[in-house]
Motif scaffolding. Structure first.
Motif, PDB file in Angstrom:
ATOM      1  N   LYS A   1       0.834  -1.201   0.000  1.00  0.00           N
ATOM      2  CA  LYS A   1       0.000   0.000   0.000  1.00  0.00           C
ATOM      3  C   LYS A   1       0.869   1.251   0.000  1.00  0.00           C
ATOM      4  O   LYS A   1       0.587   2.215  -0.721  1.00  0.00           O
ATOM      5  CB  LYS A   1      -0.923  -0.015   1.214  1.00  0.00           C
ATOM      6  CG  LYS A   1      -1.898   1.130   1.244  1.00  0.00           C
ATOM      7  CD  LYS A   1      -2.856   1.032   2.409  1.00  0.00           C
ATOM      8  CE  LYS A   1      -3.817   2.206   2.406  1.00  0.00           C
ATOM      9  NZ  LYS A   1      -4.742   2.154   3.529  1.00  0.00           N
ATOM     10  N   GLN A   2       1.938   1.253   0.790  1.00  0.00           N
ATOM     11  CA  GLN A   2       2.823   2.416   0.833  1.00  0.00           C
ATOM     12  C   GLN A   2       3.546   2.607  -0.495  1.00  0.00           C
ATOM     13  O   GLN A   2       3.741   3.744  -0.938  1.00  0.00           O
ATOM     14  CB  GLN A   2       3.824   2.269   1.978  1.00  0.00           C
ATOM     15  CG  GLN A   2       3.196   2.427   3.340  1.00  0.00           C
ATOM     16  CD  GLN A   2       4.179   2.210   4.479  1.00  0.00           C
ATOM     17  OE1 GLN A   2       5.302   1.767   4.270  1.00  0.00           O
ATOM     18  NE2 GLN A   2       3.749   2.523   5.694  1.00  0.00           N
ATOM     19  N   ASP A   3       3.946   1.524  -1.133  1.00  0.00           N
ATOM     20  CA  ASP A   3       4.593   1.627  -2.445  1.00  0.00           C
ATOM     21  C   ASP A   3       3.652   2.265  -3.459  1.00  0.00           C
ATOM     22  O   ASP A   3       4.058   3.101  -4.264  1.00  0.00           O
ATOM     23  CB  ASP A   3       5.032   0.250  -2.945  1.00  0.00           C
ATOM     24  CG  ASP A   3       6.295  -0.240  -2.262  1.00  0.00           C
ATOM     25  OD1 ASP A   3       6.958   0.560  -1.584  1.00  0.00           O
ATOM     26  OD2 ASP A   3       6.615  -1.438  -2.423  1.00  0.00           O
ATOM     27  N   THR A   4       2.387   1.869  -3.414  1.00  0.00           N
ATOM     28  CA  THR A   4       1.396   2.450  -4.324  1.00  0.00           C
ATOM     29  C   THR A   4       1.236   3.941  -4.052  1.00  0.00           C
ATOM     30  O   THR A   4       1.176   4.751  -4.984  1.00  0.00           O
ATOM     31  CB  THR A   4       0.044   1.729  -4.170  1.00  0.00           C
ATOM     32  OG1 THR A   4       0.237   0.342  -4.442  1.00  0.00           O
ATOM     33  CG2 THR A   4      -0.990   2.284  -5.111  1.00  0.00           C
ATOM     34  N   THR A   5       1.184   4.318  -2.791  1.00  0.00           N
ATOM     35  CA  THR A   5       1.049   5.737  -2.431  1.00  0.00           C
ATOM     36  C   THR A   5       2.247   6.535  -2.905  1.00  0.00           C
ATOM     37  O   THR A   5       2.098   7.617  -3.483  1.00  0.00           O
ATOM     38  CB  THR A   5       0.880   5.883  -0.904  1.00  0.00           C
ATOM     39  OG1 THR A   5      -0.256   5.122  -0.484  1.00  0.00           O
ATOM     40  CG2 THR A   5       0.697   7.329  -0.505  1.00  0.00           C
ATOM     41  N   VAL A   6       3.442   6.010  -2.673  1.00  0.00           N
ATOM     42  CA  VAL A   6       4.661   6.708  -3.105  1.00  0.00           C
ATOM     43  C   VAL A   6       4.685   6.837  -4.630  1.00  0.00           C
ATOM     44  O   VAL A   6       5.019   7.897  -5.174  1.00  0.00           O
ATOM     45  CB  VAL A   6       5.924   5.984  -2.587  1.00  0.00           C
ATOM     46  CG1 VAL A   6       7.184   6.531  -3.242  1.00  0.00           C
ATOM     47  CG2 VAL A   6       6.011   6.102  -1.080  1.00  0.00           C
ATOM     48  N   ARG A   7       4.313   5.785  -5.328  1.00  0.00           N
ATOM     49  CA  ARG A   7       4.290   5.823  -6.792  1.00  0.00           C
ATOM     50  C   ARG A   7       3.293   6.876  -7.290  1.00  0.00           C
ATOM     51  O   ARG A   7       3.599   7.642  -8.204  1.00  0.00           O
ATOM     52  CB  ARG A   7       3.925   4.450  -7.349  1.00  0.00           C
ATOM     53  CG  ARG A   7       4.120   4.352  -8.849  1.00  0.00           C
ATOM     54  CD  ARG A   7       3.874   2.946  -9.400  1.00  0.00           C
ATOM     55  NE  ARG A   7       4.643   1.948  -8.682  1.00  0.00           N
ATOM     56  CZ  ARG A   7       4.117   0.955  -7.957  1.00  0.00           C
ATOM     57  NH1 ARG A   7       2.807   0.832  -7.843  1.00  0.00           N
ATOM     58  NH2 ARG A   7       4.886   0.087  -7.353  1.00  0.00           N
ATOM     59  N   ASN A   8       2.133   6.944  -6.660  1.00  0.00           N
ATOM     60  CA  ASN A   8       1.137   7.943  -7.063  1.00  0.00           C
ATOM     61  C   ASN A   8       1.633   9.357  -6.776  1.00  0.00           C
ATOM     62  O   ASN A   8       1.393  10.276  -7.574  1.00  0.00           O
ATOM     63  CB  ASN A   8      -0.198   7.685  -6.348  1.00  0.00           C
ATOM     64  CG  ASN A   8      -0.887   6.448  -6.865  1.00  0.00           C
ATOM     65  OD1 ASN A   8      -0.621   5.981  -7.964  1.00  0.00           O
ATOM     66  ND2 ASN A   8      -1.782   5.897  -6.061  1.00  0.00           N
TER      67      ASN A   8
ATOM     68  N   GLN B   1       4.778  10.290  -6.769  1.00  0.00           N
ATOM     69  CA  GLN B   1       5.815  10.567  -7.760  1.00  0.00           C
ATOM     70  C   GLN B   1       5.197  10.962  -9.092  1.00  0.00           C
ATOM     71  O   GLN B   1       5.651  11.901  -9.747  1.00  0.00           O
ATOM     72  CB  GLN B   1       6.706   9.346  -7.953  1.00  0.00           C
ATOM     73  CG  GLN B   1       7.651   9.088  -6.817  1.00  0.00           C
ATOM     74  CD  GLN B   1       8.432   7.792  -6.998  1.00  0.00           C
ATOM     75  OE1 GLN B   1       8.028   6.919  -7.763  1.00  0.00           O
ATOM     76  NE2 GLN B   1       9.533   7.661  -6.273  1.00  0.00           N
ATOM     77  N   LEU B   2       4.161  10.249  -9.498  1.00  0.00           N
ATOM     78  CA  LEU B   2       3.499  10.564 -10.766  1.00  0.00           C
ATOM     79  C   LEU B   2       2.843  11.938 -10.710  1.00  0.00           C
ATOM     80  O   LEU B   2       2.902  12.704 -11.677  1.00  0.00           O
ATOM     81  CB  LEU B   2       2.473   9.492 -11.118  1.00  0.00           C
ATOM     82  CG  LEU B   2       3.033   8.107 -11.461  1.00  0.00           C
ATOM     83  CD1 LEU B   2       1.894   7.102 -11.653  1.00  0.00           C
ATOM     84  CD2 LEU B   2       3.900   8.175 -12.710  1.00  0.00           C
TER      85      LEU B   2
END
Length: 87
Positions: free
Chosen positions: A69-76, A78-79
């Motif tokens: 979940k944190q990886d998804t948040t960080v990726r979003n 960054q985008l």
């Protein structure tokens, strides 16, 4: 690494059980009360290891879900930051 520690402890307990059972076969027909107590204690220790292993596996699975979940948040984030800088 805790899994390796549990595996080593389990292997040591099994080796001890094998040694005790082979020592008990030296000619004694009956099993002594001390031998029975040792075997029960070993069974209790193995069950405790199994329970600890199950608890740790549940914690690992939970942590993996949190990390995903944190990886998804960080990726979003960054985008979103990249698109804001490109404007």
């Amino acid at each position: 690494m805790p899994t390796k520690t549990c595996a080593r402890l389990l292997a040591a307990l099994l080796l001890g059980a094998a040694a005790i059972s082979s020592a008990s076969c030296k000619g004694a027909i009956g099993v002594s009360p001390q031998m029975l107590q040792n075997m029960n204690d070993m069974a209790d220790a193995l069950n405790a290891l199994r329970q600890d292993s199950a608890i740790m596996q549940g914690q690992i699975d939970s942590l993996r879900a949190v990390i995903a979940k944190q990886d998804t948040t960080v990726r979003n984030l960054q985008l979103g930051l990249a698109s804001a800088l490109n404007r």
